[in-house]
Scaffold this active site. Structure first.
Site, PDB file in Angstrom:
ATOM      1  N   PHE A 159      52.381  48.318  39.736  1.00 42.50           N
ATOM      2  CA  PHE A 159      51.609  47.455  39.060  1.00 42.50           C
ATOM      3  C   PHE A 159      52.674  46.663  37.973  1.00 42.50           C
ATOM      4  O   PHE A 159      53.524  47.451  37.608  1.00 42.50           O
ATOM      5  CB  PHE A 159      50.611  48.293  38.233  1.00 42.50           C
ATOM      6  CG  PHE A 159      49.663  47.204  37.552  1.00 42.50           C
ATOM      7  CD1 PHE A 159      48.346  47.396  38.257  1.00 42.50           C
ATOM      8  CD2 PHE A 159      49.892  46.681  36.407  1.00 42.50           C
ATOM      9  CE1 PHE A 159      47.351  46.588  37.595  1.00 42.50           C
ATOM     10  CE2 PHE A 159      48.625  45.738  35.772  1.00 42.50           C
ATOM     11  CZ  PHE A 159      47.539  45.767  36.779  1.00 42.50           C
ATOM     12  N   HIS A 190      47.948  58.087  43.949  1.00 39.11           N
ATOM     13  CA  HIS A 190      47.679  58.685  42.586  1.00 39.11           C
ATOM     14  C   HIS A 190      46.322  58.979  42.274  1.00 39.11           C
ATOM     15  O   HIS A 190      45.387  58.403  42.543  1.00 39.11           O
ATOM     16  CB  HIS A 190      48.393  57.886  41.566  1.00 39.11           C
ATOM     17  CG  HIS A 190      47.973  56.581  41.113  1.00 39.11           C
ATOM     18  ND1 HIS A 190      48.199  55.449  42.123  1.00 39.11           N
ATOM     19  CD2 HIS A 190      47.066  56.253  40.170  1.00 39.11           C
ATOM     20  CE1 HIS A 190      47.682  54.404  41.356  1.00 39.11           C
ATOM     21  NE2 HIS A 190      47.040  54.877  40.323  1.00 39.11           N
ATOM     22  N   ASP A 243      43.992  58.880  38.808  1.00 37.11           N
ATOM     23  CA  ASP A 243      44.185  58.447  37.168  1.00 37.11           C
ATOM     24  C   ASP A 243      43.375  59.571  36.602  1.00 37.11           C
ATOM     25  O   ASP A 243      42.348  60.346  37.029  1.00 37.11           O
ATOM     26  CB  ASP A 243      43.234  57.248  37.057  1.00 37.11           C
ATOM     27  CG  ASP A 243      43.670  56.030  37.478  1.00 37.11           C
ATOM     28  OD1 ASP A 243      45.101  56.242  37.502  1.00 37.11           O
ATOM     29  OD2 ASP A 243      43.244  54.976  37.551  1.00 37.11           O
ATOM     30  N   HIS A 300      43.785  57.868  30.936  1.00 39.94           N
ATOM     31  CA  HIS A 300      44.183  56.435  31.408  1.00 39.94           C
ATOM     32  C   HIS A 300      43.644  55.318  31.019  1.00 39.94           C
ATOM     33  O   HIS A 300      44.030  54.250  30.404  1.00 39.94           O
ATOM     34  CB  HIS A 300      44.697  56.335  32.897  1.00 39.94           C
ATOM     35  CG  HIS A 300      44.933  55.064  33.431  1.00 39.94           C
ATOM     36  ND1 HIS A 300      46.058  54.753  32.889  1.00 39.94           N
ATOM     37  CD2 HIS A 300      44.509  54.221  34.580  1.00 39.94           C
ATOM     38  CE1 HIS A 300      46.178  53.375  33.625  1.00 39.94           C
ATOM     39  NE2 HIS A 300      45.277  53.185  34.364  1.00 39.94           N
ATOM     40  N   GLU A 312      43.588  55.985  43.811  1.00 36.30           N
ATOM     41  CA  GLU A 312      44.063  54.653  44.144  1.00 36.30           C
ATOM     42  C   GLU A 312      45.357  54.478  45.184  1.00 36.30           C
ATOM     43  O   GLU A 312      45.998  55.476  45.066  1.00 36.30           O
ATOM     44  CB  GLU A 312      44.363  53.892  42.839  1.00 36.30           C
ATOM     45  CG  GLU A 312      43.037  53.732  42.020  1.00 36.30           C
ATOM     46  CD  GLU A 312      43.406  53.230  40.580  1.00 36.30           C
ATOM     47  OE1 GLU A 312      42.444  52.557  39.859  1.00 36.30           O
ATOM     48  OE2 GLU A 312      44.269  53.519  39.926  1.00 36.30           O
TER      49      GLU A 312
END
EC number: 3.5.1.9
Length: 213
Positions: free
Chosen positions: A18, A52, A54, A58, A175
């Site tokens: 990201f 991963h 979250d 987060h 994700e």
């Protein structure tokens, strides 16, 4: 013999991240040679690199770290649903074909495939979940939602509406999965996060296993 699908992307220097996140890097602290019997490395990365999970931390300032999250949601029966080319948001109409009374009951974990082939670069036009879709999944007893993109929210979202739904409904999220080779259907999901006691996410080695019988 039960079949395994590795649904984790490779993690290496150059793995997409990201924008603004810490990319993966590695350096050698020790190498095999005279006086040293082992190779030892140090790695630096955002916990959101690769597949991963979250943590509530987060998207919630007072949320739990990933090391404090119960593991139940990350292990058990799941359904993979294809919504390839669905556009910016996964609406209910894109997944309803895989959730109907003619099929076995919906498992507590749902993974949605949006890519025909997972990209090797950052995708600023990634598909995300519509918040209403997550609401309906939660109403059906779903405890974990997963996606093959970098986020369950649009890449440019500042409100993270779908993350706020999972916060409010107590869901877990995976994700950056790779579902390119996984047919629609039901599997066993195994995607346990590390016990990182203060982290906002954790890498996972996510796999699917065919159901017995």
């Amino acid at each position: 013999m039960q079949k395994l699908w590795d649904i984790s992307p490779p993690v290496h220097t150059g793995s997409p991240v990201f924008p603004g996140d810490t990319p993966y890097s590695q350096q050698w602290c020790a190498t095999i040679g005279p006086g040293c019997p082992v190779n030892v490395s140090a790695i630096t990365l955002s916990p959101h690199v690769g597949a991963h999970a979250d943590a509530p931390l987060h998207y919630d300032a007072s949320g739990a770290s990933i090391g404090a999250v119960a593991l139940d949601a990350f292990l058990g029966p799941c359904r993979v649903i294809h919504a390839i080319g669905c556009g910016p948001l996964i609406e209910w109409a894109h997944i309803a074909h895989a959730i109907n009374p003619a099929l076995p009951p919906l498992p507590a974990r749902v993974l949605v495939r949006t890519y025909a082939q997972a990209p090797a670069q950052w995708d600023g036009q990634l598909s995300a979940y519509a918040p209403a879709t997550i609401e309906r999944l939660a109403d059906l007893g779903v405890q974990l939602v997963g996606i093959d993109t970098a986020s369950i929210d649009p890449a440019d979202s500042k409100t993270l509406d779908s993350h706020q739904v999972i916060r409010r409904r107590g869901l877990r999220v995976l994700e950056n999965l790779v579902l390119d080779d996984v047919p629609e259907g039901d599997y066993e999901l195994i995607a346990l996060p590390l016990k990182l006691t203060t982290a906002d996410a954790s890498p996972v080695r996510a796999v699917l296993r065919s159901l017995p019988g």
